[in-house]
Design an enzyme around this catalytic site. Structure first.
Site, PDB file in Angstrom:
ATOM      1  N   SER A  38    -107.225  18.210  17.204  1.00  0.00           N
ATOM      2  CA  SER A  38    -107.433  19.325  16.273  1.00  0.00           C
ATOM      3  C   SER A  38    -108.725  20.041  16.652  1.00  0.00           C
ATOM      4  CB  SER A  38    -107.557  18.768  14.852  1.00  0.00           C
ATOM      5  OG  SER A  38    -107.960  19.778  13.959  1.00  0.00           O
ATOM      6  N   TYR A  95    -111.861  12.890   8.566  1.00  0.00           N
ATOM      7  CA  TYR A  95    -110.813  13.425   9.445  1.00  0.00           C
ATOM      8  C   TYR A  95    -111.418  13.918  10.760  1.00  0.00           C
ATOM      9  CZ  TYR A  95    -107.032  16.413  11.161  1.00  0.00           C
ATOM     10  OH  TYR A  95    -106.066  16.994  11.942  1.00  0.00           O
TER      11      TYR A  95
HETATM   12  P1  NAP Z   1     -97.188  16.328   8.839  1.00  0.00           P
HETATM   13  O1  NAP Z   1     -96.299  17.490   8.620  1.00  0.00           O
HETATM   14  O2  NAP Z   1     -97.842  15.671   7.673  1.00  0.00           O
HETATM   15  O3  NAP Z   1     -96.371  15.228   9.691  1.00  0.00           O
HETATM   16  C1  NAP Z   1     -97.007  14.031  10.073  1.00  0.00           C
HETATM   17  C2  NAP Z   1     -95.999  13.088  10.703  1.00  0.00           C
HETATM   18  O4  NAP Z   1     -96.710  11.871  11.046  1.00  0.00           O
HETATM   19  C3  NAP Z   1     -94.880  12.698   9.759  1.00  0.00           C
HETATM   20  O5  NAP Z   1     -93.667  12.585  10.462  1.00  0.00           O
HETATM   21  C4  NAP Z   1     -95.326  11.328   9.242  1.00  0.00           C
HETATM   22  O6  NAP Z   1     -94.200  10.578   8.847  1.00  0.00           O
HETATM   23  C5  NAP Z   1     -96.005  10.757  10.487  1.00  0.00           C
HETATM   24  N1  NAP Z   1     -96.912   9.657  10.195  1.00  0.00           N
HETATM   25  C6  NAP Z   1     -97.919   9.617   9.265  1.00  0.00           C
HETATM   26  N2  NAP Z   1     -98.472   8.396   9.247  1.00  0.00           N
HETATM   27  C7  NAP Z   1     -97.818   7.645  10.176  1.00  0.00           C
HETATM   28  C8  NAP Z   1     -97.923   6.302  10.610  1.00  0.00           C
HETATM   29  N3  NAP Z   1     -98.807   5.457  10.072  1.00  0.00           N
HETATM   30  N4  NAP Z   1     -97.087   5.876  11.582  1.00  0.00           N
HETATM   31  C9  NAP Z   1     -96.162   6.705  12.112  1.00  0.00           C
HETATM   32  N5  NAP Z   1     -96.013   7.987  11.757  1.00  0.00           N
HETATM   33  C10 NAP Z   1     -96.835   8.438  10.786  1.00  0.00           C
HETATM   34  O7  NAP Z   1     -98.406  16.693   9.813  1.00  0.00           O
HETATM   35  P2  NAP Z   1     -98.510  17.795  10.989  1.00  0.00           P
HETATM   36  O8  NAP Z   1     -99.181  18.985  10.435  1.00  0.00           O
HETATM   37  O9  NAP Z   1     -97.221  17.937  11.674  1.00  0.00           O
HETATM   38  O10 NAP Z   1     -99.590  17.072  11.927  1.00  0.00           O
HETATM   39  C11 NAP Z   1     -99.260  16.439  13.146  1.00  0.00           C
HETATM   40  C12 NAP Z   1    -100.537  16.218  13.945  1.00  0.00           C
HETATM   41  O11 NAP Z   1    -101.182  17.471  14.151  1.00  0.00           O
HETATM   42  C13 NAP Z   1    -101.577  15.323  13.265  1.00  0.00           C
HETATM   43  O12 NAP Z   1    -102.163  14.488  14.225  1.00  0.00           O
HETATM   44  C14 NAP Z   1    -102.598  16.305  12.730  1.00  0.00           C
HETATM   45  O13 NAP Z   1    -103.880  15.719  12.634  1.00  0.00           O
HETATM   46  C15 NAP Z   1    -102.538  17.370  13.799  1.00  0.00           C
HETATM   47  N6  NAP Z   1    -102.990  18.703  13.354  1.00  0.00           N
HETATM   48  C16 NAP Z   1    -102.436  19.290  12.246  1.00  0.00           C
HETATM   49  C17 NAP Z   1    -102.904  20.546  11.855  1.00  0.00           C
HETATM   50  C18 NAP Z   1    -102.342  21.232  10.631  1.00  0.00           C
HETATM   51  O14 NAP Z   1    -103.025  22.139  10.090  1.00  0.00           O
HETATM   52  N7  NAP Z   1    -101.147  20.906  10.183  1.00  0.00           N
HETATM   53  C19 NAP Z   1    -103.913  21.180  12.574  1.00  0.00           C
HETATM   54  C20 NAP Z   1    -104.440  20.557  13.705  1.00  0.00           C
HETATM   55  C21 NAP Z   1    -103.969  19.321  14.086  1.00  0.00           C
HETATM   56  P3  NAP Z   1     -94.229   9.341   7.827  1.00  0.00           P
HETATM   57  O15 NAP Z   1     -95.130   9.724   6.699  1.00  0.00           O
HETATM   58  O16 NAP Z   1     -92.797   9.184   7.464  1.00  0.00           O
HETATM   59  O17 NAP Z   1     -94.753   8.175   8.622  1.00  0.00           O
END
Ligand code: NAP
Length: 236
Positions: A142, A155
């Site tokens: 991120s 975070y």
């Molecule tokens: P999201 O929509 O909340 O999806 C997160 C995914 O990770 C879900 O499928 C969740 O499924 C899974 N997950 C969570 N805990 C887990 C665990 N212990 N073991 C296995 N799977 C797990 O989040 P996203 O926005 O797509 O984010 C994905 C990545 O991008 C993250 O690393 C986040 O830090 C990064 N990111 C996000 C943003 C943003 O603004 N959205 C910006 C920069 C970077 P379950 O809960 O079913 O396990």
């Protein structure tokens, strides 16, 4: 047909959001995708979408912070598909609060998923990539791993750690023709966190991150894009 066709990718956190978009994009490149997250019903839906695209998918429910779960993901991948060519360490969680208010269990949980989980998945997949002297590992970090903001201490610390981890791994792995990259997106329109006051149509979309993954993977084997900062062009 793309160079990636027939290769095997594991995508963590593939049940929704960015991970789902990455899994579907890799499937469109004719890669075999292993989708993992904790919620089986989400994974089944993604696997069904891959199959509707004419692709091959394997859904393996797992908590990536647990060593035994990660070993299961890797062994089932090898049993079903015979190799691991690409590992996308995408699963991550964010809890945002000032330091005094951030619960210790939330601090620990963020490190367990965002950093320990990446370490476990990488350590389990690496021997297979080394044996075949090829592979790609892409960590979804991120811009919070390069910046600082109020309420982001826990975070941001996990993502600063992840960036350092990725760069050390990159130097170790490239001796085996394994390309390690980190992608640092700004805010992405997912369920991950409220994008306070931001216009969701102007911030990044999950598909933008998936396209960045494809860009990294499409480079010729001798070229390594080790770091990508991904920003919205004009968020205002
Ligand atoms: P999201 O929509 O909340 O999806 C997160 C995914 O990770 C879900 O499928 C969740 O499924 C899974 N997950 C969570 N805990 C887990 C665990 N212990 N073991 C296995 N799977 C797990 O989040 P996203 O926005 O797509 O984010 C994905 C990545 O991008 C993250 O690393 C986040 O830090 C990064 N990111 C996000 C943003 C943003 O603004 N959205 C910006 C920069 C970077 P379950 O809960 O079913 O396990």
């Amino acid at each position: 047909m793309s160079r990636a066709a027939g290769k095997v990718a594991i995508v963590t956190g593939a049940g929704k959001g960015i991970g789902k978009a990455i899994a579907l994009s890799l499937a469109k490149e004719k890669m075999k995708v292993v989708v993992t997250a904790r919620t089986a019903s989400d994974l089944e839906k993604v696997a069904d979408e891959v199959k509707q695209l004419g692709g091959e998918a394997l859904a393996i429910p797992a908590d990536i912070s647990r060593e035994e779960d990660v070993k299961k993901v890797v062994s089932k991948t090898i049993d079903s598909f015979g190799s691991i060519d690409v590992l996308i360490n995408n699963a991550g969680i964010g809890v945002f609060a000032p330091v005094e208010e951030l619960k210790i269990e939330d601090f620990d949980r963020m490190f367990a998923v965002n950093m320990r989980g990446v370490f476990l998945c990488t350590q389990a997949a690496l021997p297979y990539m080394k044996k075949q002297a090829s592979g790609a590992i892409i960590n979804i970090s991120s811009l919070a791993g390069k910046n600082f903001f109020k309420g982001g201490s826990g975070y941001a610390a996990t993502k600063w750690a992840l960036n350092g981890f990725t760069k050390c791994l990159m130097l170790e792995a490239r001796e085996y023709n394994i390309r390690v990259s980190v992608i640092c997106p700004g805010s992405v329109a997912t369920e991950f966190s409220p994008h306070s006051g931001k216009d969701e149509t102007k911030i990044l979309q999950s598909q933008d991150v998936a396209d960045a993954v494809l860009t990294v993977l499409r480079l010729p084997d001798n070229a390594l894009m080790s770091e990508v900062d991904l920003r919205p062009t004009n968020p205002k």
